[in-house]
Motif scaffolding. Structure first.
Motif, short mmCIF file in Angstrom:
data_model
loop_
_atom_site.label_atom_id
_atom_site.label_comp_id
_atom_site.label_asym_id
_atom_site.label_seq_id
_atom_site.Cartn_x
_atom_site.Cartn_y
_atom_site.Cartn_z
N PHE A 188 37.59 41.24 32.00
CA PHE A 188 38.87 40.81 31.46
C PHE A 188 38.67 39.49 30.72
CE2 PHE A 188 40.18 43.55 34.94
CZ PHE A 188 41.29 44.23 34.43
N ASP A 189 39.21 39.40 29.53
CA ASP A 189 39.11 38.19 28.72
C ASP A 189 40.28 37.27 29.08
OD1 ASP A 189 38.71 36.23 26.87
OD2 ASP A 189 39.15 37.47 25.11
N VAL A 190 40.09 36.44 30.10
CA VAL A 190 41.11 35.50 30.54
C VAL A 190 40.60 34.09 30.30
CG1 VAL A 190 42.52 34.70 32.48
CG2 VAL A 190 41.89 37.12 32.31
N ARG A 191 41.38 33.28 29.58
CA ARG A 191 40.98 31.90 29.23
C ARG A 191 41.68 30.93 30.18
NH1 ARG A 191 40.08 33.02 23.60
NH2 ARG A 191 39.87 35.29 23.45
N ILE A 192 40.93 30.30 31.04
CA ILE A 192 41.48 29.42 32.07
C ILE A 192 41.36 27.97 31.63
CG2 ILE A 192 41.30 28.74 34.50
CD1 ILE A 192 39.90 31.44 35.00
N SER A 193 42.35 27.18 32.01
CA SER A 193 42.31 25.73 31.77
C SER A 193 42.58 25.01 33.09
CB SER A 193 43.36 25.34 30.73
OG SER A 193 43.33 23.95 30.47
N VAL A 194 41.74 24.03 33.42
CA VAL A 194 41.87 23.26 34.65
C VAL A 194 42.22 21.83 34.30
CG1 VAL A 194 40.73 22.49 36.76
CG2 VAL A 194 40.13 24.71 35.77
N ALA A 195 43.34 21.34 34.85
CA ALA A 195 43.75 19.96 34.61
C ALA A 195 43.88 19.21 35.93
CB ALA A 195 45.09 19.93 33.86
N ILE A 196 43.47 17.95 35.92
CA ILE A 196 43.66 17.06 37.07
C ILE A 196 44.56 15.92 36.61
CG2 ILE A 196 42.56 15.55 38.76
CD1 ILE A 196 40.06 17.25 38.55
N ASN A 197 45.68 15.79 37.28
CA ASN A 197 46.69 14.78 36.92
C ASN A 197 47.07 14.88 35.44
OD1 ASN A 197 46.40 13.93 39.57
ND2 ASN A 197 44.96 12.31 39.04
N GLY A 198 47.15 16.11 34.95
CA GLY A 198 47.60 16.35 33.59
C GLY A 198 46.53 16.34 32.53
N GLU A 225 37.50 24.38 30.92
CA GLU A 225 38.12 25.59 30.38
C GLU A 225 37.18 26.78 30.63
OE1 GLU A 225 38.95 24.18 26.34
OE2 GLU A 225 41.08 24.18 26.91
N PRO A 226 37.18 27.29 31.86
CA PRO A 226 36.26 28.37 32.22
C PRO A 226 36.69 29.71 31.61
CG PRO A 226 37.03 27.13 34.15
CD PRO A 226 37.93 26.78 33.03
N PRO A 227 35.74 30.47 31.05
CA PRO A 227 36.04 31.78 30.45
C PRO A 227 35.72 32.92 31.41
CG PRO A 227 33.92 30.99 29.65
CD PRO A 227 34.39 29.99 30.69
N PHE A 228 36.75 33.66 31.81
CA PHE A 228 36.57 34.74 32.79
C PHE A 228 35.74 35.89 32.24
CE2 PHE A 228 38.28 38.33 35.44
CZ PHE A 228 37.81 37.87 36.65
N ALA A 229 35.69 36.03 30.92
CA ALA A 229 34.93 37.13 30.31
C ALA A 229 33.44 37.04 30.61
CB ALA A 229 35.16 37.14 28.80
N THR A 230 32.96 35.89 31.07
CA THR A 230 31.53 35.72 31.33
C THR A 230 31.11 36.20 32.72
OG1 THR A 230 31.82 33.47 32.18
CG2 THR A 230 31.46 33.70 29.81
N MET A 231 32.03 36.66 33.53
CA MET A 231 31.69 37.03 34.91
C MET A 231 30.71 38.20 34.96
SD MET A 231 33.31 34.76 36.64
CE MET A 231 33.62 35.23 38.34
N TYR A 232 29.65 38.04 35.72
CA TYR A 232 28.59 39.06 35.81
C TYR A 232 29.09 40.31 36.52
CZ TYR A 232 23.84 40.89 36.56
OH TYR A 232 22.71 41.66 36.54
N TRP A 233 29.72 40.14 37.68
CA TRP A 233 30.25 41.26 38.45
C TRP A 233 31.74 41.42 38.16
CZ3 TRP A 233 26.76 44.37 40.40
CH2 TRP A 233 25.53 43.88 40.83
N THR A 234 32.18 42.65 37.94
CA THR A 234 33.58 42.91 37.61
C THR A 234 34.41 43.13 38.87
OG1 THR A 234 33.42 45.33 37.53
CG2 THR A 234 32.77 44.09 35.53
N ALA A 235 35.73 43.09 38.68
CA ALA A 235 36.64 43.31 39.81
C ALA A 235 36.50 44.72 40.38
CB ALA A 235 38.08 43.08 39.35
#
Length: 408
Positions: A293-303, A308-318
Motif C-alpha cells: 500500500f502506498d501510504v505517505r506518513i508524516s511524524v511531528a513532535i510538538n508540531g 516522513e516514512p513511506p509505507f510502500a517500502t515495506m518488505y513484508w505485506t499485510a
C-alpha cells in the motif's frame, strides 16, 4: 443566502465520499451514549440514526456502540453498508434527512472504535531492521538469518491499546547500561515512537485453519495509523533471551478512524523486489493484486515534522503477515489488531523511530524547544498520512496523537 451544507466539500477533500472511515463518538449532551460514526469532510455522520431515518435494513447493525458487530458481519455486508452510506451522503434527495445528523468534528469526543481482541506487532521494514541491526550489532550482520524468510513479530497487550489523544504515562522499569554494575529501576530515559500502519480483523477464522494469502480481503476490514510506543532502555535489558515485554506493553496508540480497505484500492502497489524466494505459503508472486500500500506518513513532535516514512517500502505485506500469524493454526478473532512494524525508508528523514533518527541517542535533532534524542515529558507526537485515491484525489487517514506525561 442559504448556509452552505456540510456535504458541500472542497474539491479534493481527503475525507470525501471516496473515503468514509468509521469511528465511534459521543456528544456533549449525551456523553455516555457511544455511537457509530462515518467521517465526511470535517463532520461525522451518526450512522445508526441515518440508517433508521431511511429505513435501512442495516439500522440494527449500525446503531451499536462499537464497530465489532459490523466487523463480524463479513465482507459482503461491509461492501453493502459502504455502498448504502455512500448513497446517503451523495444522493441529493437524502440531504434533508442526513444534514441534521452531521456533527462537527470539533464538537464530538472520539473513542476507541472497536473492542481489541488480540494485538500482534511485526518487524517488516528492511530499512528499519537494517538500521536497528547496525546500531546494536555493528560488527555483525545487520539482519538476522531468519529475517527474509518470515515476517518476524510478537504478541502485545491488547488491554493497553488506546485511542488517539490519550496521554501516555512514561513507563518505569529495570534498565542497565554497560557502565552499570547492576540494573537500576526508574522511569525510562529512552522513550521512543514507532510509526506504523495497523490492520483491523473483522471476520474470524477457525483454530487449526490457516488463512491463505488470497483470503486477506475476506478477513481484514480496514487500516489505520498506529504508534507503538517503545521504552528502548527497558526493552534492551529485558530483550534477551525473549522478545518485547514491558518496553512495549505500557501503551499502543491507534487512530480514532478506520479506513475501509475498499477506499484504498488505488493505493495498492507492488512490494519491493525480494532477493530471497519465500516459502509457498508466503509466495505472493502470482497474487491477483499487489500486496503493498502506498501510504505517505508524516511524524511531528510538538508540531514540527521530523520524519516522513513511506509505507510502500515495506518488505513484508499485510497479507503475508496475516498468513504467517495463522499458518500454525492460530485463530483470528473479530477485533484482532496487527501492526506493520516501524515504517522506515532509505533516507534519514524517512526513519520511523527516534532510535534510528538519533542513532540510539548519538545524533540529537532540533526542535523549537531544544535538542532531542528521545522523548521528554510534555512532548506531543502526531502522525498523519494519506494515500492515493481514485482520479488523483487523496485518501486521508485519521491522525494518531499522544502526549507524554511524567511517570507515576
Amino acid at each position: 443566502m442559504s448556509e452552505q451544507s456540510p456535504l458541500d466539500l472542497a474539491e479534493g477533500d481527503p475525507f470525501g465520499p471516496h473515503n468514509l472511515p468509521y469511528g465511534v463518538f459521543t456528544t456533549a449532551d449525551e456523553p455516555d451514549r457511544r455511537r457509530l460514526g462515518v467521517r465526511i469532510g470535517s463532520h461525522v455522520l451518526d450512522a445508526g440514526a441515518a440508517a433508521h431515518a431511511l429505513g435501512s435494513p442495516y439500522a440494527g447493525l449500525l446503531a451499536q456502540p462499537s464497530l465489532n458487530p459490523l466487523l463480524a458481519a463479513g465482507r459482503t455486508t461491509w461492501r453493502d453498508v459502504r455502498r448504502a452510506i455512500t448513497a446517503w451522503l451523495t444522493v441529493p434527495a437524502h440531504r434533508p434527512d442526513m444534514e441534521p445528523l452531521l456533527h462537527p468534528l470539533g464538537a464530538v469526543t472520539m473513542h476507541l472504535p472497536y473492542e481489541v481482541a488480540d494485538y500482534v506487532d511485526f518487524y517488516a521494514s528492511e530499512h528499519h531492521a537494517t538500521n536497528v541491526g547496525r546500531i546494536f550489532r555493528p560488527d555483525g550482520d545487520a539482519l538476522t538469518p531468519n529475517w527474509k524468510h518470515l515476517p518476524i513479530g510478537y504478541h502485545g497487550r491488547s488491554g493497553t491499546v488506546v485511542v488517539s489523544g490519550t496521554d501516555v504515562v512514561r513507563p518505569s522499569g529495570q534498565r542497565k547500561t554497560p557502565a552499570d554494575a547492576s540494573p537500576v529501576f526508574g522511569p525510562s530515559v529512552k522513550l521512543d515512537i514507532e510509526a506504523e500502519v495497523g490492520f483491523l480483523v473483522g471476520t474470524p477464522s477457525r483454530m487449526g485453519s490457516p488463512v491463505a494469502l488470497g483470503d486477506f480481503r475476506d478477513h481484514v476490514f480496514g487500516m489505520f495509523l498506529l504508534n507503538d510506543w517503545s521504552a528502548r532502555d527497558i526493552q534492551a535489558w529485558e530483550y534477551v533471551p525473549l522478545g518485547p515485554f514491558l518496553g512495549k506493553s505500557f501503551a499502543t496508540s491507534v487512530a480514532a478512524w478506520v479506513t475501509p480497505l475498499e477506499a484504498l484500492d488505488a493505493a495498492r502497489t507492488a512490494p519491493p523486489a525480494r532477493d530471497v524466494e519465500p516459502l509457498p505459503y508466503l509466495d505472493d508472486s502470482e497474487a491477483e493484486e499487489p500486496g503493498g500500500f502506498d501510504v505517505r506518513i508524516s511524524v511531528a513532535i510538538n508540531g514540527q515534522v521530523v520524519a516522513e516514512p513511506p509505507f510502500a517500502t515495506m518488505y513484508w505485506t499485510a497479507a503475508q503477515q496475516l498468513a504467517h500469524m495463522t499458518v500454525n493454526g492460530a485463530s483470528l478473532r473479530t477485533g484482532d489488531v496487527y501492526g506493520s512494524g516501524t515504517v522506515s525508508g532509505p533516507e534519514v528523514n524517512q526513519r520511523g523511530s527516534l532510535l534510528e533518527l538519533t542513532w540510539n541517542g548519538r545524533d540529537a535533532f532540533e526542535l523549537p524547544e531544544g535538542k532531542r534524542t528521545f522523548l521528554e515529558d510534555g512532548d506531543e507526537v502526531t502522525m498523519t498520512a494519506w494515500a492515493p485515491g481514485p482520479d488523483g484525489v487523496r485518501v486521508g487517514f485519521g491522525e494518531v496523537t499522544g502526549r507524554i506525561v511524567p511517570a507515576v
